[in-house]
Enzyme design. Structure first.
Site, PDB file in Angstrom:
ATOM      1  N   HIS A  69       0.556 -23.893 -14.817  1.00 19.20           N
ATOM      2  CA  HIS A  69       0.313 -25.139 -14.860  1.00 19.20           C
ATOM      3  C   HIS A  69       1.148 -26.345 -14.153  1.00 19.20           C
ATOM      4  CE1 HIS A  69       0.398 -25.692 -18.957  1.00 19.20           C
ATOM      5  NE2 HIS A  69       0.305 -27.037 -18.775  1.00 19.20           N
ATOM      6  N   ARG A  70       2.096 -25.529 -14.981  1.00 22.39           N
ATOM      7  CA  ARG A  70       3.704 -26.146 -14.818  1.00 22.39           C
ATOM      8  C   ARG A  70       4.741 -25.054 -14.638  1.00 22.39           C
ATOM      9  NH1 ARG A  70       3.455 -31.614 -16.696  1.00 22.39           N
ATOM     10  NH2 ARG A  70       2.391 -33.012 -15.719  1.00 22.39           N
ATOM     11  N   LYS A  74       9.057 -21.210 -19.282  1.00 21.52           N
ATOM     12  CA  LYS A  74      10.392 -21.449 -20.242  1.00 21.52           C
ATOM     13  C   LYS A  74       9.847 -21.010 -21.191  1.00 21.52           C
ATOM     14  CE  LYS A  74      13.673 -23.110 -20.758  1.00 21.52           C
ATOM     15  NZ  LYS A  74      14.677 -22.086 -21.672  1.00 21.52           N
ATOM     16  N   LYS A  98       2.867 -25.505 -26.970  1.00 24.40           N
ATOM     17  CA  LYS A  98       4.485 -27.049 -27.408  1.00 24.40           C
ATOM     18  C   LYS A  98       4.678 -27.472 -26.422  1.00 24.40           C
ATOM     19  CE  LYS A  98       6.740 -23.759 -29.667  1.00 24.40           C
ATOM     20  NZ  LYS A  98       7.808 -22.173 -30.380  1.00 24.40           N
ATOM     21  N   LYS A 110       7.244 -16.318 -22.208  1.00 24.86           N
ATOM     22  CA  LYS A 110       8.128 -15.029 -23.610  1.00 24.86           C
ATOM     23  C   LYS A 110       8.942 -13.839 -22.743  1.00 24.86           C
ATOM     24  CE  LYS A 110       9.033 -16.251 -27.375  1.00 24.86           C
ATOM     25  NZ  LYS A 110       9.847 -17.483 -28.389  1.00 24.86           N
ATOM     26  N   SER A 367      16.415 -27.481 -24.807  1.00 26.79           N
ATOM     27  CA  SER A 367      16.636 -26.763 -24.156  1.00 26.79           C
ATOM     28  C   SER A 367      16.066 -27.402 -22.732  1.00 26.79           C
ATOM     29  CB  SER A 367      15.711 -25.821 -23.888  1.00 26.79           C
ATOM     30  OG  SER A 367      16.045 -24.758 -24.451  1.00 26.79           O
TER      31      SER A 367
END
Ligand code: NAD
Length: 474
Positions: A69-70, A74, A98, A110, A367
């Site tokens: 969705h974004r 990451k 998160k 991940k 990050s």
């Protein structure tokens, strides 16, 4: 749902059940919940690498994208002998929530490589990492705009540098190649403060927790971190930094450290730096001078303490041991260390749990800073540092001129403080963790029923993710 007996939920089921509790407080269009919880895609790769002895070995690895969705998505890269597809999917889901909790504009992903890193030479690990990276890059699963890995269990700056270099080799005309991965060495596209960021973030969350007397009281505690007795599991990147900062800077006492081969204990407090050096040298905590030792590390989780920090791996507190825990505050520094059933039991007992999706978000926060630095191609603070210095000097001169007295040294140091990269990273991280704590606190108290931290944290995340889906379309 919570009344059924579920002792053997998979990791991703456990995460989904916990998230489900937060959905109960949201009123969403039918079907949106399923869309948010679904894992968008999982890539499994198998690839051969030639070992030092000439033998070929085939490795299995995954990269899961939970939600885009974004973008970019990451999430860390885990190298461990227990990695499974379900684990990677669960960790990717945690990353989605998160990032939303700490307002970092990414989707969740991940990666995992099924390997015991200690069984391979450095040269072999480099070949394996580069080959894995090539697989992911060629299939669109790594790139500055699409999917950006970071370190996790079993990986660190070295592996991230190999991945960045592989990306550069495959995309020689990509100006932003450094932004394809975070957690790199500082000299090669990294950012100061990233290595310790997750541990530092845990420290900032705990400081904020102890600034809220009503929350402290709920955990049957008083005062601040000074003198608090901590048992910590895992002295790797996250656990070592958290234990070091809390004991050296906040006066907490690390009374037990649990590692793979057992637990060491000392009521007066263990010197974290020395234990880490010993562990690195001996690959074991057994025999650390001045500490009692027990081979049964799991028993260490049951020691009486003020805070239990779980910084090793998932599913450490389960139905098998939850009733033996003797703490009123559990800190999930690792991802998924408390299973759904154990979480339910602890909440019934009134134990406060500071949840993984919030507590260990310091890593992804820094990050994010690193990624922005890589895209802007300039070190934070580079242009302002001398200006700040001059400004500080002038303020001191003006004060001394006006008062006729010398500015005391402690104020002088503060006034001359330069906004260098590390100071900015720490400030940004502290602000991020505090702001998230505030948002979670508001969510906890929005109705008469006070929500637990985990449900409130997921509620905060789901509100933001839902907003994106409704505004942008699915
Ligand atoms: P790491 O590999 O650096 O450290 C893990 C440590 O746990 C090692 O010292 C290992 O010996 C120890 N350990 C393994 N099994 C154990 C057991 N059964 N009992 C006690 N100790 C055991 O990994 P890390 O990066 O510190 O990650 C730890 C956890 O934190 C993971 O769940 C990871 O997903 C999570 N996490 C890491 C980061 C990060 O920035 N590295 C960020 C967020 C979350």
């Amino acid at each position: 749902m919570t009344t059924l007996t579920r002792s053997r939920l998979s990791f991703s089921q456990s995460v989904n059940y916990m998230v489900n509790r937060a959905f109960e407080h949201l009123d969403l269009p039918p079907g949106l919940k399923e869309q948010i919880m679904a894992c968008n895609s999982v890539l499994q790769v198998q690839f051969p690498v030639r070992l030092d002895n000439g033998e070929y070995r085939t490795f299995t690895a995954w990269r899961a994208v939970h939600s885009d969705h974004r973008v970019p998505v990451k999430g860390g890269m885990r190298f461990a002998p227990h990695v499974r597809q379900d684990e990677v999917m669960a960790l990717a889901a945690l990353m989605t929530y998160k990032c939303a909790i700490v307002n970092v504009p990414y989707g969740g992903a991940k990666g995992g490589l099924l390997i015991s890193p200690r069984d391979y030479s450095d040269e072999e690990l480099e070949r394996i990492t580069r080959r894995f990276a090539r697989e992911l890059i060629s299939k669109g699963y790594i790139g500055p705009a699409v999917n950006v890995p970071a370190p996790d269990m079993g990986t660190g700056p070295r592996e991230m540098a190999w991945i960045a270099d592989t990306y550069k080799e495959m995309h020689p005309d990509e100006l932003n190649y450094f932004a394809s991965v975070t957690g790199k060495p500082v000299a090669n596209g990294g950012i100061r403060g990233r290595t310790e960021a997750t541990g530092r973030g845990i420290q900032y969350v705990l400081r904020e927790f102890f600034r809220h007397p009503e929350d402290v009281k709920m955990a049957d505690l008083t005062g601040d971190l000074d003198g608090k007795r901590i048992v910590i599991q895992g002295l790797g990147n996250v656990g070592y930094h958290a234990a070091k900062f809390l004991s050296e800077e906040d006066g907490a006492k690390i009374v037990a450290i649990i590692e793979r081969d057992g637990v060491i204990m000392n009521e007066k407090g263990l010197p974290v730096e020395a234990v880490k050096a010993y562990l690195t040298e001996h690959d074991s905590v057994q025999g650390f001078p001045g500490a009692a030792y027990d081979t049964d590390g799991a028993k260490g989780l049951e020691l009486a303490c003020d805070l239990l920090i779980l910084a090793a791996l998932e599913a450490q507190v389960t139905l098998d041991n939850v009733d033996n825990l003797k703490t009123s505050l559990v800190v999930e520094a690792a991802n998924g260390p408390v299973t759904f059933d154990a979480d339910t039991r602890l909440r019934q007992r009134g134990v406060v749990i500071l949840p993984d999706a919030f507590v260990n978000a310091g890593g992804v926060t820094v990050s994010y800073f690193e990624w922005i630095k890589n895209l802007s191609h300039i070190r934070f603070g580079r242009m302002a540092r001398r200006l700040d210095e001059q400004h500080g000097k002038r303020v001191i001169e003006a004060l001394e001129l006006m008062t006729g007295k010398k500015v005391p040294d402690e104020f002088r140091a503060d006034l001359m403080l330069q906004t260098d990269e590390l100071a900015l990273v720490r400030s940004g991280l502290d602000d991020t963790m505090r702001e998230a704590y505030q948002e979670i606190s508001e969510a906890r108290h929005r109705t008469n029923e006070v929500l637990d931290f985990r449900t409130a944290a997921y509620y905060v995340a789901l509100k933001k993710i839902t907003r994106t889906h409704l505004d942008m379309g699915v």
